[in-house]
Design an enzyme around this catalytic site. Sequence first.
Site, PDB file in Angstrom:
ATOM      1  N   GLY A  17     -30.848 -15.990   5.019  1.00 14.45           N
ATOM      2  CA  GLY A  17     -30.234 -15.546   3.778  1.00 14.45           C
ATOM      3  C   GLY A  17     -28.805 -15.986   3.563  1.00 14.45           C
ATOM      4  O   GLY A  17     -28.415 -16.318   2.437  1.00 14.45           O
ATOM      5  N   HIS A  18     -28.002 -15.991   4.631  1.00 15.71           N
ATOM      6  CA  HIS A  18     -26.594 -16.371   4.475  1.00 15.71           C
ATOM      7  C   HIS A  18     -26.473 -17.828   4.039  1.00 15.71           C
ATOM      8  O   HIS A  18     -25.730 -18.139   3.099  1.00 15.71           O
ATOM      9  CB  HIS A  18     -25.844 -16.145   5.797  1.00 15.71           C
ATOM     10  CG  HIS A  18     -25.710 -14.710   6.179  1.00 15.71           C
ATOM     11  ND1 HIS A  18     -24.671 -13.924   5.747  1.00 15.71           N
ATOM     12  CD2 HIS A  18     -26.507 -13.914   6.930  1.00 15.71           C
ATOM     13  CE1 HIS A  18     -24.808 -12.705   6.235  1.00 15.71           C
ATOM     14  NE2 HIS A  18     -25.929 -12.667   6.960  1.00 15.71           N
TER      15      HIS A  18
END
Length: 463
Positions: A17-18
């Site tokens: 996600g990052h």
Amino acid sequence: MSNVLIRADSSSTIGAGHIMRDLVLAEREFAGDRVIFAVRDLPGNINRAIGAKGHETVLLEEGTAEELINIVQGSGIDTLVIDHYGISAEEERRIKEATGVTLIVLDDFYAPHHCDILINHNLYADPARYRGRVPEGCELRCGERYTLIRDAFVRAKRKRAEGEITLTPPGVRHLFLGMGGTDSAGLNVPILKTLRSFGDVHVHVVTTGANRDLNHLRRFCEEEPSVTLHVDVPNIAEIMAGCEWAVVTPSVILHEVLYLGLPFVAIRTADNQVEMVTYLKEKRLPVLETYEPTALKRLLWGLRAGENVRSVPFQDLPEKELLQTLSWRNHPEIRRWMLQAEPIREEEHRAFVRSLDRRGDRLYRLVKEEGVAVGVFDLTQIDPKTSSAHIGIYTDPQTRGKGKVVMDALLHEAFARQKLDRLIAEVFEENERAIRLYRHYGFEVVGKVRYHDRELLRMVKEL
């Protein structure tokens, strides 16, 4: 042109996600600039996705503040973006004082930071909660206005609205399953097993090559005709936009689900999702703190009927609609399949409806689709001890094709609202149309019941 350094990681435990949201940030905020990602080579990373977007990468050995300082000073970096939970506010201060860069930090749960700009792009983000946690003069970019939605989803939303997206196979409902690019909690296969009970649903599982359970997932999907596995696909936005509902984590991907307007169930898989879980609960949106098969089924049955379908208790119906239900019930095509085949008089009908207020073991509902009455369902012999009930449905005899609408509303009421676990239908064996409908929804024949000179099939559906 500025030189921008983004510090982020991905792995089979951290997830993807990052990196994914930082790629959106790079595209939105730093188009035309030189963008370098400072990453570690962790197991299950998606670092290759950075190069695919045309950005550079520099591999870190330990990921310390000193390493970042050396890169900033040696590469002429103007702006440093930190999207990493492992870097403290004190380390941010040290980097800022040593380099003088413009420092941007992405945060998800109101941690202290020392930066020039703080971005919390989550829907729940409240800038007031950063008071005393960031320096005076820090620019706060919080909430929906700053949500990092990829351009592909903007285009997909437009196509969805214009009906330009269709998924295969046709004639079924499509569900998007997104447990993160690495599925760090290992939930894809357990959820797919749970979804087997939704017989007319085709599941689209989206993941990446960094998923450590990928081989197991591939083998499972190969044996499931109602599942399509998508690995590292470029058209994830169109796949999601083509689905009718979704099961996802309460993370970056949920913003995209909400942007497209898909009904969803969110399942928490990581500690950094706590704030989003709290937000969803406050908004009375379907979310699970932990994966539990029965709880997921109940929530999905709650979504299935759709926002344009609702059921109204007989006791709340105006006179016109009350008599409408009676006329349907007395129609020859309906009566022939009832145990009581004789017409019901108006006085009997009204007395029966009045009695429902005193009966906790039964309920009758008129189902409306987009405000138009389409059919009736009932739950009778409701037994809290066995969590079971008998059911029945009929539709407006002047229309066709509304049986599924009524059944969806019935199962929503039974499984999601009444919290029942077992439903029993008794159907005349020559009523082929009804039997097909029940089988479509997973009811199984468990025996026969004799009623006068006719045979009834007893069909059961277990949650």
